[in-house]
Design a protein around this motif. Structure first.
Motif, mmCIF file in Angstrom:
data_model
loop_
_atom_site.group_PDB
_atom_site.id
_atom_site.type_symbol
_atom_site.label_atom_id
_atom_site.label_comp_id
_atom_site.label_asym_id
_atom_site.label_seq_id
_atom_site.Cartn_x
_atom_site.Cartn_y
_atom_site.Cartn_z
ATOM 1 N N SER A 26 0.803 -1.217 0.000
ATOM 2 C CA SER A 26 0.000 0.000 0.000
ATOM 3 C C SER A 26 0.837 1.267 0.000
ATOM 4 O O SER A 26 0.311 2.363 -0.003
ATOM 5 N N SER A 27 2.151 1.134 -0.031
ATOM 6 C CA SER A 27 3.037 2.290 0.001
ATOM 7 C C SER A 27 3.101 2.962 -1.368
ATOM 8 O O SER A 27 2.890 2.326 -2.410
ATOM 9 N N ASP A 28 3.444 4.285 -1.347
ATOM 10 C CA ASP A 28 3.610 5.016 -2.601
ATOM 11 C C ASP A 28 5.027 4.918 -3.140
ATOM 12 O O ASP A 28 5.292 5.363 -4.258
ATOM 13 N N ALA A 29 5.942 4.348 -2.368
ATOM 14 C CA ALA A 29 7.352 4.292 -2.761
ATOM 15 C C ALA A 29 7.562 3.244 -3.850
ATOM 16 O O ALA A 29 6.774 2.311 -4.008
ATOM 17 N N SER A 30 8.646 3.417 -4.605
ATOM 18 C CA SER A 30 9.017 2.444 -5.637
ATOM 19 C C SER A 30 9.392 1.123 -4.973
ATOM 20 O O SER A 30 10.029 1.097 -3.915
#
Length: 472
Positions: free
Chosen positions: A117-121
């Motif tokens: 659910s993270s926005d990081a790559s």
């Protein structure tokens, strides 16, 4: 040929060189990308100049591939809250959705969507996802990938980018991809508006069954069988003023819509002809009386005269009858009001000098405080005609209020109305109210009949039309 083969990688029929995998997050490739700001800004500028979604997706895939020296880039868009699909591939004009490679990539994306659910790559090795489709994953030549989500300002995921190549990815590659994904997603959102990118929530099977059950129950719910029909407020039990004889109207003594009293003269016919007929009839009576007297005197001496007495008497009585009839016509040449009320007719000038026939309607006397409604019900809506049917009237002059009433009589034979449409005339008695409607007011009447299922109420007309046209 697979999507990977067309993108410039090794043929799908050739086994890719196996590279010993190490965790992507700690391995730095010898081919680390060094991208300056001018190149980034140029790529972002080209994406911003896109005019539709197809062009945006194509530019995102190909510009990302150039910036990161990737071998293949997949662009995704969410189809529902838990589903995502490939909408663009670098170096390809369209997506072959039925290919095994696309099905496998979409399966990988769905697992990433559920697990992260993270926005990081997120760097990853595609070989770890071979269980989705062993053949497609084994043939795919680019083992290392970066997953980058795209989100709306509300935080909802609407798209993603998956970048693949043979070599491991560095941290700098992930930072560049994250920056460009934010820039590209802003352009995508601005072009289509966020409401079109919101993921649609898929309705589960159980919810569909519950909704279908409620819909069926709702269609079986009983509702009143109601129809709409034009209505007019008319006087209740008016006195109709009809022509008592054949003649020409000489004068109208009362203006339209004025009150009259019982016994008041309201209309006069031309009397010249009637007066002349009465005078002639009176002279004929005098002549017949003189002849009868002469025959009576002669009967004392002449037997023949005694036989003429009966004939002379009959002639005398006949002339008396003609005189009485002419006198009666002369009396009827003046019409008087039989009761007090309001004299209603269209126009005075239309009556003056107008020849009329006996029994022709001229005007009527009404009581303004006694009104009822007249409804013209179309033949197709006659299903609601029953005794004591409730009605609700919506008059054009008072759109914010309604009048209640009930049907007290209905016509059993259809008759043409002013537009030559066959209708059943109905009379509606209105409930007492302080706000008495004006005679002549028009509007719509809602007639409520017996209760029927909702589906019958909605489909009655289509079913009737289908039976008429198809002969069912």
């Amino acid at each position: 040929m697979t999507a990977a083969g067309r993108a410039g990688g090794p043929s799908s029929t050739q086994a890719p060189n196996r590279v010993e995998r190490t965790p992507s997050s700690v391995v730095s490739s010898d081919a680390v990308v060094s991208v300056n700001a001018a190149v980034l800004l140029a790529a972002e500028s080209r994406v911003r100049e896109a005019t539709d979604e197809t062009e945006v997706v194509h530019l995102i895939a190909n510009e990302t591939r150039k910036l990161l020296t990737a071998r293949q880039v997949f662009v995704f868009r969410t189809a529902s809250s838990n589903d995502i699909r490939v909408v663009g591939i670098s170096s390809l004009a369209e997506v072959e959705r039925g290919s095994a490679c696309i099905r496998w990539i979409e399966a990988v994306a769905r697992q990433l969507l559920a697990a992260h659910s993270s926005d990081a790559s997120l760097p990853l090795d595609l070989a770890d996802y071979a269980q989705f489709d062993g053949v497609a994953s084994a043939e795919y030549p680019f083992a290392h990938a970066i997953w980058q989500p795209m989100r709306l300002t509300s935080g909802a995921l609407f798209g993603a980018v998956l970048v693949t190549r043979e070599m491991n990815w560095s941290m700098q590659d992930g930072n560049v991809l994250a920056r460009e994904a934010r820039a590209f997603s802003e352009t995508w959102r601005a072009l289509l508006a966020e409401k079109h990118l919101q993921p649609r929530h898929r309705i589960e099977r159980r919810q569909r069954v519950i909704m279908a059950t409620f819909a069926i129950l709702a269609l079986l719910f009983p509702v009143p069988m109601s129809v709409l029909a034009p209505v007019e407020i008319v006087a209740s039990q008016p006195q109709r003023v009809n022509a008592p004889l054949d003649g020409v109207i000489a004068s109208v003594l009362v203006e339209p819509n004025q009150p009259v009293k019982e016994g008041q003269a309201i209309l006069v016919f031309e009397q010249t002809t009637l007066s002349n007929k009465l005078q002639l009839a009176e002279r004929d009576v005098l002549v017949a009386r003189a002849r009868l007297d002469r025959v009576n005197q002669a009967a004392f001496q002449d037997d023949k005269a005694r036989h003429e007495i009966a004939l002379a008497l009959a002639e005398y009585e006949l002339k008396q009858g003609e005189r009485d009839y002419a006198s009666d016509l002369l009396e009827r040449a003046q019409i008087v009001a039989e009761r007090s009320g309001l004299l209603v007719y269209a126009d005075k000038d239309r009556l003056l000098g107008q020849p009329v026939k006996t029994g022709e309607r001229l005007m009527q006397i009404i009581d303004p405080n006694r009104v009822e409604a007249r409804v013209e019900l179309a033949i197709a809506d006659a299903i609601v005609i029953e005794k004591e049917v409730n009605a609700r009237l919506f008059l054009d002059a008072k759109p914010l209020s309604s009048l209640l009433g009930r049907v007290v009589s209905e016509g059993f034979m259809a008759e043409p109305n002013a537009t030559q449409q066959l209708v059943y005339p109905l009379r509606i008695a209105l409930e007492p109210t302080d706000d008495r409607p004006r005679i002549g007011s028009r509007g719509i009447a809602q007639l409520n009949g017996r209760r029927v299922p909702l589906f019958y109420y909605l489909l009655r007309r289509p079913i009737a039309a289908a039976r008429q046209h198809l002969g069912l």
